[in-house]
Each structure stands twice: as C-alpha cells, then as structure tokens.
Enzyme design. Structure first.
Site, mmCIF file in Angstrom:
data_model
loop_
_atom_site.group_PDB
_atom_site.id
_atom_site.type_symbol
_atom_site.label_atom_id
_atom_site.label_comp_id
_atom_site.label_asym_id
_atom_site.label_seq_id
_atom_site.Cartn_x
_atom_site.Cartn_y
_atom_site.Cartn_z
ATOM 1 N N ARG A 266 2.619 -19.517 41.374
ATOM 2 C CA ARG A 266 3.241 -18.190 41.342
ATOM 3 C C ARG A 266 3.213 -17.514 42.709
ATOM 4 O O ARG A 266 4.129 -16.797 43.086
ATOM 5 C CB ARG A 266 2.554 -17.308 40.288
ATOM 6 C CG ARG A 266 3.079 -17.557 38.870
ATOM 7 C CD ARG A 266 2.154 -17.024 37.825
ATOM 8 N NE ARG A 266 1.002 -17.904 37.672
ATOM 9 C CZ ARG A 266 -0.086 -17.594 37.002
ATOM 10 N NH1 ARG A 266 -0.191 -16.402 36.442
ATOM 11 N NH2 ARG A 266 -1.080 -18.453 36.891
ATOM 12 N N ARG B 110 -7.725 -17.116 29.742
ATOM 13 C CA ARG B 110 -8.203 -18.272 28.976
ATOM 14 C C ARG B 110 -9.040 -19.168 29.889
ATOM 15 O O ARG B 110 -8.993 -19.033 31.114
ATOM 16 C CB ARG B 110 -7.028 -19.060 28.378
ATOM 17 C CG ARG B 110 -6.005 -19.518 29.399
ATOM 18 C CD ARG B 110 -4.842 -20.278 28.753
ATOM 19 N NE ARG B 110 -3.803 -20.531 29.740
ATOM 20 C CZ ARG B 110 -2.789 -19.719 30.000
ATOM 21 N NH1 ARG B 110 -2.656 -18.589 29.318
ATOM 22 N NH2 ARG B 110 -1.893 -20.005 30.935
ATOM 23 N N ASP C 271 -6.552 -20.337 39.936
ATOM 24 C CA ASP C 271 -5.219 -20.378 39.334
ATOM 25 C C ASP C 271 -4.252 -19.448 40.061
ATOM 26 O O ASP C 271 -4.658 -18.425 40.616
ATOM 27 C CB ASP C 271 -5.328 -19.991 37.843
ATOM 28 C CG ASP C 271 -4.116 -20.436 37.049
ATOM 29 O OD1 ASP C 271 -3.311 -21.236 37.566
ATOM 30 O OD2 ASP C 271 -3.973 -19.976 35.898
ATOM 31 N N GLY C 272 -2.971 -19.815 40.022
ATOM 32 C CA GLY C 272 -1.919 -18.936 40.546
ATOM 33 C C GLY C 272 -1.268 -19.403 41.838
ATOM 34 O O GLY C 272 -0.469 -18.669 42.420
ATOM 35 N N ASN D 37 -3.571 -31.418 33.882
ATOM 36 C CA ASN D 37 -2.629 -31.223 34.989
ATOM 37 C C ASN D 37 -1.788 -32.472 35.268
ATOM 38 O O ASN D 37 -0.771 -32.396 35.963
ATOM 39 C CB ASN D 37 -3.363 -30.780 36.269
ATOM 40 C CG ASN D 37 -3.861 -29.352 36.220
ATOM 41 O OD1 ASN D 37 -4.892 -29.020 36.787
ATOM 42 N ND2 ASN D 37 -3.128 -28.468 35.540
ATOM 43 N N ARG E 136 -11.634 -16.258 36.806
ATOM 44 C CA ARG E 136 -10.337 -16.941 36.768
ATOM 45 C C ARG E 136 -9.305 -16.030 37.402
ATOM 46 O O ARG E 136 -9.069 -14.921 36.913
ATOM 47 C CB ARG E 136 -9.904 -17.278 35.340
ATOM 48 C CG ARG E 136 -8.544 -17.996 35.370
ATOM 49 C CD ARG E 136 -8.039 -18.437 34.040
ATOM 50 N NE ARG E 136 -6.837 -19.243 34.216
ATOM 51 C CZ ARG E 136 -6.486 -20.271 33.461
ATOM 52 N NH1 ARG E 136 -7.249 -20.612 32.446
ATOM 53 N NH2 ARG E 136 -5.380 -20.943 33.691
HETATM 54 C C1 IPE Z 1 -6.374 -24.519 34.996
HETATM 55 O O1 IPE Z 1 -5.169 -23.992 35.401
HETATM 56 C C2 IPE Z 1 -6.712 -25.730 35.818
HETATM 57 C C3 IPE Z 1 -7.039 -25.486 37.210
HETATM 58 C C4 IPE Z 1 -7.110 -24.321 37.797
HETATM 59 C C5 IPE Z 1 -7.332 -26.662 37.990
HETATM 60 P P1 IPE Z 1 -3.791 -24.370 34.692
HETATM 61 O O2 IPE Z 1 -2.741 -23.633 35.431
HETATM 62 O O3 IPE Z 1 -3.654 -25.834 34.606
HETATM 63 O O4 IPE Z 1 -3.999 -23.809 33.214
HETATM 64 P P2 IPE Z 1 -2.942 -23.402 32.111
HETATM 65 O O5 IPE Z 1 -1.996 -24.555 31.939
HETATM 66 O O6 IPE Z 1 -2.227 -22.184 32.583
HETATM 67 O O7 IPE Z 1 -3.754 -23.133 30.888
HETATM 68 C C1 IPE Z 2 -3.718 -23.688 40.226
HETATM 69 O O1 IPE Z 2 -2.481 -23.130 40.444
HETATM 70 C C2 IPE Z 2 -3.861 -25.051 40.846
HETATM 71 C C3 IPE Z 2 -3.920 -26.150 39.871
HETATM 72 C C4 IPE Z 2 -3.872 -26.021 38.573
HETATM 73 C C5 IPE Z 2 -4.035 -27.482 40.414
HETATM 74 P P1 IPE Z 2 -1.238 -23.447 39.519
HETATM 75 O O2 IPE Z 2 -0.512 -24.611 40.083
HETATM 76 O O3 IPE Z 2 -1.642 -23.589 38.103
HETATM 77 O O4 IPE Z 2 -0.386 -22.141 39.720
HETATM 78 P P2 IPE Z 2 0.487 -21.365 38.637
HETATM 79 O O5 IPE Z 2 -0.393 -21.110 37.458
HETATM 80 O O6 IPE Z 2 1.636 -22.264 38.300
HETATM 81 O O7 IPE Z 2 0.895 -20.117 39.323
HETATM 82 MG MG MG Z 3 -1.802 -22.290 36.554
#
Ligand code: IPE
Ligand code: IPE
Ligand code: MG
Length: 241
Positions: free
Chosen positions: A19, A188, A15-16, A63, A182
């Site tokens: 950002r 979460r 994740d991230g 997603n 995570r």
């Molecule tokens: C979880 O991340 C899914 C993946 C890393 C593929 P999200 O960015 O989708 O989760 P939420 O929406 O912050 O809970």
């Molecule tokens: C994780 O990064 C990748 C996927 C969920 C596919 P994010 O796209 O959720 O990145 P943030 O949470 O918006 O920073």
């Molecule tokens: Mg995310």
C-alpha cells in the site's frame, strides 16, 4: 524516554509495504525495498532502547499465494538483507534465529539463512527471531509431531504434556511475547506466533511499515508502558489506570 516497564520480547508484523508503494504510484517491489530499509534503522533503534528480543514477521507460508514475481523478489531481497546485515549483527552482537519451515524454500535462500544463524550464534547482546516461511498453526503442528515422536520413542509419556513441554518444542525457546505491533491498520494476527502471544499486548498503528520509524516505535512503547497487564488476575491497586 522512560525505560520503566519495558517489554522483554517485542513482535512486529511488518505490514503495508504494498500500500505504501501504491499510494506513490510505485511497484510493490519498491514498497518491499523501502520496508527492508526501514527495518535496518528500526532494529538498531530497538536494541539501543534496551529491548533484548525482537521477533519479526518477514514472510508467511501463506504469502506463497502471491504472484510468483513478487515472491521471487521477496526471496532475492531477503538474501540481500541476510547477507548484507551480517556485519551489523556482529557489531551489535545480535544473535539471529529463524522460525519457520525450510523444506520448500530455494537453496540459495536456505544457505543465506543458515550462514547468518551460524555466524551469529555466539552473540549475546540481543536476539532477532526472523519468522520466515512461517505459520503459527504449522508451528504448533510441528511441535505436536515432535512430542508424538518422543512418546513413540518412550522418552516421555502423555502425562508429561503440559504448557511448558509444548513451549519447549516450538521452533525457539524464548520468553513469551510481551508486545505485538502490527502496522498498516489491519486488525488481525495473520498466524503470527499465536502460541507465544497468549498474553501479549497488541498495538495496531495505521502507519504503513516503510514509514514506521524510530519515533513511531517510541510512541508504541509509551502505549505499552501505560497498559495494565493482568494475566487473568485483578487490577493492581498501585496502578492508576
Ligand atoms: C502478514 O501480512 C505477513 C507478514 C507481514 C509477513 P499479510 O499481508 O500477508 O497478511 P494478510 O493477508 O493481510 O492477512
Ligand atoms: C508486508 O507488506 C510484507 C509481506 C507480507 C511480505 P504487504 O506486501 O503485505 O503490503 P500490503 O498489505 O499489500 O500493503
Ligand atoms: Mg499485507
């Protein structure tokens, strides 16, 4: 590096990416691209460290709620990753599995997934389980349906239902998760392998996924090695923490 008490099965909720890009004034797509680049390096390192099974959260069913443009970019990027990394997985003898539903995905994505799974199926050094179009609750729903069907066909009875039977009917038959990381500071699970992580240790670094490098992974493993896993029992007296 201490190889004592290594996890057998590690999960990574990557994740991230968004950002990471935003902080640099870049588009979310660049964040995803850098995330994929980091993943290649990180996987190499993880298997080198003698960890045999890795499950990664690459794309959740939820997603699909994102902008169509972002979703399409992620699908294209995933096809590239699945296709270009085949030679690495063959060289490193990694078997790739996919967990998730395939029904509503683009045909070219499904083809790339099937091809990677088929070509790596005899590899025996490590396993990469890619959770793609995945939801932990839907995985449990799908397992319940499979079990109900078996009851319907008189293959089993209700009395046969127990934890082992449920596990055998999940998308993959793998050992449970020992350690779930995570990135990005979110506290979460977002529906990641909720059945398989019943006794997993969790670790939530603030680092955004494109920056979660080999060194950060080693720090995470050191943290895991310090944990005292009790599985509901009493503290092991040989442990000093
Ligand atoms: C979880 O991340 C899914 C993946 C890393 C593929 P999200 O960015 O989708 O989760 P939420 O929406 O912050 O809970
Ligand atoms: C994780 O990064 C990748 C996927 C969920 C596919 P994010 O796209 O959720 O990145 P943030 O949470 O918006 O920073
Ligand atoms: Mg995310």
């Amino acid at each position: 590096m201490n190889d004592n008490k290594l996890p057998i099965h590690v999960g990574i909720i990557m994740d991230g990416n968004g950002r990471w890009a935003k902080k640099r004034g870049l588009s979310r797509s660049i964040g995803h691209k850098m995330g994929a680049k980091n993943l290649k390096k990180l996987l190499k390192h993880i298997y080198k460290r003698n960890i045999k099974i890795v499950s990664i959260y690459a794309f959740s069913i939820e997603n699909f709620k994102r902008d169509k443009k972002e979703v399409e970019y992620l699908m294209d990027l995933s096809i590239k990753f699945f296709t270009n990394e085949l030679k690495t997985f063959m060289k490193e003898k990694i078997k790739v599995l996919f967990s998730g539903r395939k029904d509503n995905l683009r045909v070219d994505v499904i083809n790339a997934m099937n091809e990677l799974e088929e070509n790596t199926k005899n590899n025996t050094k490590g396993i990469l389980n890619i959770c793609f179009n995945y939801s932990g609750q839907k995985e449990i729903v799908d397992a319940i349906k499979k079990i109900a069907m078996k009851i319907n066909n008189n293959e089993i009875t209700i009395d046969d239902i127990n934890e082992d039977l449920v596990s055998e009917n999940m998308y993959q038959v793998l050992p449970p998760l020992d350690f779930v990381i995570r990135t990005s500071g979110e506290l979460r699970t977002s529906n990641f392998m909720i059945w398989e992580s019943s006794y997993a240790e969790y670790y939530f670094p603030n680092t955004l996924f494109p920056d979660f490098n080999e060194k950060e992974f080693d720090i995470a493993i050191e943290e895991f090695q310090k944990r005292n896993r009790r599985f509901g029992g009493i503290i092991n007296e040989n442990e000093n923490n």
